[in-house]
Design a protein around this motif. Structure first.
Motif, PDB file in Angstrom:
ATOM      1  N   ARG A   1       0.842  -1.209   0.000  1.00  0.00           N
ATOM      2  CA  ARG A   1       0.000   0.000   0.000  1.00  0.00           C
ATOM      3  C   ARG A   1       0.877   1.259   0.000  1.00  0.00           C
ATOM      4  O   ARG A   1       0.592   2.231   0.715  1.00  0.00           O
ATOM      5  CB  ARG A   1      -0.958   0.018   1.195  1.00  0.00           C
ATOM      6  CG  ARG A   1      -1.752  -1.268   1.388  1.00  0.00           C
ATOM      7  CD  ARG A   1      -2.832  -1.435   0.344  1.00  0.00           C
ATOM      8  NE  ARG A   1      -3.511  -2.710   0.493  1.00  0.00           N
ATOM      9  CZ  ARG A   1      -4.553  -2.916   1.290  1.00  0.00           C
ATOM     10  NH1 ARG A   1      -5.005  -1.933   2.046  1.00  0.00           N
ATOM     11  NH2 ARG A   1      -5.138  -4.094   1.349  1.00  0.00           N
ATOM     12  N   TYR A   2       1.924   1.195  -0.781  1.00  0.00           N
ATOM     13  CA  TYR A   2       2.915   2.276  -0.774  1.00  0.00           C
ATOM     14  C   TYR A   2       2.290   3.576  -1.258  1.00  0.00           C
ATOM     15  O   TYR A   2       1.590   3.624  -2.286  1.00  0.00           O
ATOM     16  CB  TYR A   2       4.087   1.895  -1.672  1.00  0.00           C
ATOM     17  CG  TYR A   2       5.199   2.915  -1.735  1.00  0.00           C
ATOM     18  CD1 TYR A   2       5.874   3.298  -0.590  1.00  0.00           C
ATOM     19  CD2 TYR A   2       5.580   3.484  -2.951  1.00  0.00           C
ATOM     20  CE1 TYR A   2       6.899   4.231  -0.647  1.00  0.00           C
ATOM     21  CE2 TYR A   2       6.607   4.404  -3.018  1.00  0.00           C
ATOM     22  CZ  TYR A   2       7.267   4.775  -1.869  1.00  0.00           C
ATOM     23  OH  TYR A   2       8.283   5.696  -1.928  1.00  0.00           O
TER      24      TYR A   2
ATOM     25  N   GLN B   1       7.969   8.605   2.486  1.00  0.00           N
ATOM     26  CA  GLN B   1       7.755   7.250   1.976  1.00  0.00           C
ATOM     27  C   GLN B   1       6.898   6.531   3.013  1.00  0.00           C
ATOM     28  O   GLN B   1       7.323   6.373   4.162  1.00  0.00           O
ATOM     29  CB  GLN B   1       9.086   6.530   1.781  1.00  0.00           C
ATOM     30  CG  GLN B   1       9.938   7.147   0.682  1.00  0.00           C
ATOM     31  CD  GLN B   1      11.336   6.550   0.678  1.00  0.00           C
ATOM     32  OE1 GLN B   1      12.079   6.717   1.630  1.00  0.00           O
ATOM     33  NE2 GLN B   1      11.676   5.857  -0.389  1.00  0.00           N
ATOM     34  N   VAL B   2       5.723   6.099   2.610  1.00  0.00           N
ATOM     35  CA  VAL B   2       4.737   5.565   3.546  1.00  0.00           C
ATOM     36  C   VAL B   2       4.268   4.203   3.042  1.00  0.00           C
ATOM     37  O   VAL B   2       3.824   4.089   1.894  1.00  0.00           O
ATOM     38  CB  VAL B   2       3.525   6.521   3.662  1.00  0.00           C
ATOM     39  CG1 VAL B   2       2.589   6.073   4.769  1.00  0.00           C
ATOM     40  CG2 VAL B   2       3.991   7.960   3.886  1.00  0.00           C
ATOM     41  N   HIS B   3       4.352   3.188   3.899  1.00  0.00           N
ATOM     42  CA  HIS B   3       3.936   1.859   3.443  1.00  0.00           C
ATOM     43  C   HIS B   3       3.740   0.911   4.618  1.00  0.00           C
ATOM     44  O   HIS B   3       4.218   1.158   5.735  1.00  0.00           O
ATOM     45  CB  HIS B   3       4.975   1.262   2.485  1.00  0.00           C
ATOM     46  CG  HIS B   3       6.320   1.040   3.100  1.00  0.00           C
ATOM     47  ND1 HIS B   3       6.700  -0.153   3.677  1.00  0.00           N
ATOM     48  CD2 HIS B   3       7.390   1.856   3.244  1.00  0.00           C
ATOM     49  CE1 HIS B   3       7.929  -0.062   4.131  1.00  0.00           C
ATOM     50  NE2 HIS B   3       8.377   1.156   3.892  1.00  0.00           N
TER      51      HIS B   3
ATOM     52  N   ALA C   1      -5.586   4.074   8.649  1.00  0.00           N
ATOM     53  CA  ALA C   1      -6.710   3.621   7.829  1.00  0.00           C
ATOM     54  C   ALA C   1      -6.419   2.280   7.161  1.00  0.00           C
ATOM     55  O   ALA C   1      -7.339   1.513   6.857  1.00  0.00           O
ATOM     56  CB  ALA C   1      -7.039   4.671   6.774  1.00  0.00           C
ATOM     57  N   GLN C   2      -5.119   1.973   6.949  1.00  0.00           N
ATOM     58  CA  GLN C   2      -4.735   0.697   6.344  1.00  0.00           C
ATOM     59  C   GLN C   2      -4.591  -0.414   7.370  1.00  0.00           C
ATOM     60  O   GLN C   2      -4.231  -1.542   7.037  1.00  0.00           O
ATOM     61  CB  GLN C   2      -3.411   0.858   5.589  1.00  0.00           C
ATOM     62  CG  GLN C   2      -3.456   1.875   4.462  1.00  0.00           C
ATOM     63  CD  GLN C   2      -4.530   1.583   3.439  1.00  0.00           C
ATOM     64  OE1 GLN C   2      -4.689   0.442   3.002  1.00  0.00           O
ATOM     65  NE2 GLN C   2      -5.282   2.607   3.045  1.00  0.00           N
ATOM     66  N   GLY C   3      -4.848  -0.112   8.646  1.00  0.00           N
ATOM     67  CA  GLY C   3      -4.815  -1.140   9.683  1.00  0.00           C
ATOM     68  C   GLY C   3      -3.525  -1.229  10.461  1.00  0.00           C
ATOM     69  O   GLY C   3      -3.340  -2.165  11.251  1.00  0.00           O
TER      70      GLY C   3
END
Length: 309
Positions: A49-50, A66-68, A108-110
């Protein structure tokens, strides 16, 4: 003017060039190019989910994130955000806005546990700690001056060892994937990762635009890769070690040291003038090898961790 945070547009050169420029100014010890920024944005595994973010002011990219998710970890719920702002564009709110956007997205992605690197400087540490992050592991960046420094002499190659390059595995890189997957398990880190998806490794790592297959050096025993040093170059005179490791069955023979010194000698002959590498501060064997090669510590970073309620 107001700072805004938005998604990176990997097909827009101004975005990828701006992202690479910020990283080069804020963290010059890691190689970034517009091509590598675009590659990561478009080739990383979808389960990560980068989401690369940019902070923009007056049309100029002044900050990046950079978010993942750590999708290849056996421990679910881990997320990473690495935020950097141009050193000459700080105190405008870019870092704060990037962190907030990254945290909201990962939540939001858990994600339930967040990891972030910060250079070991008072302002950076205070920034992380004010936001509820606590100190974890630390790591050194090291630099080797190949233009003016000296390298140790080449080591003799044992009779049962053959030195090859990654280019020699172009027809079938799976043996390098298997070695990379094994050595990754023993890499000191706060975050546990596992390479299990060969196709994803091909897309993300083998086809990475900075991978220098001619300078990436592999020590083979019985025709199989036993140790390697993976090399990135930026198309100019800069070289970076992306990974160095030895299969468990072959440790204690100095094969990683052998591969690395041969790679650096060939790099210098090819016109490389500056080499970088990184080490966990607790990885004494690799630190010893790098000091023997002539590397000197040029910066330290700290990994910060935040548990979400």
């Amino acid at each position: 003017m107001t700072v805004i945070v938005r998604d990176l547009r990997p097909d827009v050169p101004a975005d990828t060039e701006g992202f690479a420029r910020v990283r080069a100014l804020a963290l010059p010890y890691i190689l970034f190019t517009p091509e590598s920024v675009r590659h990561t944005a478009t080739r990383i595994h979808p389960d990560a989910r980068y989401r690369p973010l940019v902070a923009v002011q007056d049309g100029e990219v002044i900050g990046t994130a950079q978010v993942h998710l750590v999708h290849d970890s056996p421990d679910p719920g881990q997320g990473c955000l690495n935020v950097y702002v141009r050193p000459d564009r700080t105190r405008r709110g870019a870092g704060r806005l990037l962190v907030r956007a990254a945290e909201e997205y990962l939540t939001a992605q858990g994600a339930t546990k967040l990891f972030a690197w910060a250079l070991d400087e008072p302002a950076n540490r205070a920034f992380a700690e004010r936001r509820g992050y606590t100190q974890g592991r630390s790591g050194h960046f090291l630099r080797l001056d190949l233009a003016n420094g000296t390298l140790p002499p080449l080591l003799d190659v044992p009779p049962d060892v053959e030195l090859r390059t990654a280019a020699d595995f172009a027809a079938d890189p799976r043996p390098l994937f298997e070695l990379d997957a094994e050595t990754m398990l023993d890499e000191p880190s706060d975050v546990t990762s596992e390479f299990t998806d060969y196709d994803a490794w091909i897309a993300e790592n083998w086809r990475h635009p900075l991978l220098d297959r001619d300078l990436t050096t592999v020590a083979c025993v019985g025709g199989r890769p036993a140790a390697f040093t993976v090399v990135y170059t930026d198309g100019g005179a800069r070289y970076s070690t992306a990974m160095t490791g030895t299969a468990r069955a072959h440790r204690g023979r100095g094969l990683a040291k052998l591969a690395k010194v041969h790679s650096l000698h060939r790099a210098r002959a090819a016109g490389v003038t500056e080499a970088f590498t990184g080490n966990d501060t607790g990885n004494d064997p690799m630190i010893a090898i790098n000091k023997w090669l002539g590397y000197e510590i040029c910066a330290t970073e700290v990994r910060y961790v935040r548990e979400l309620g």
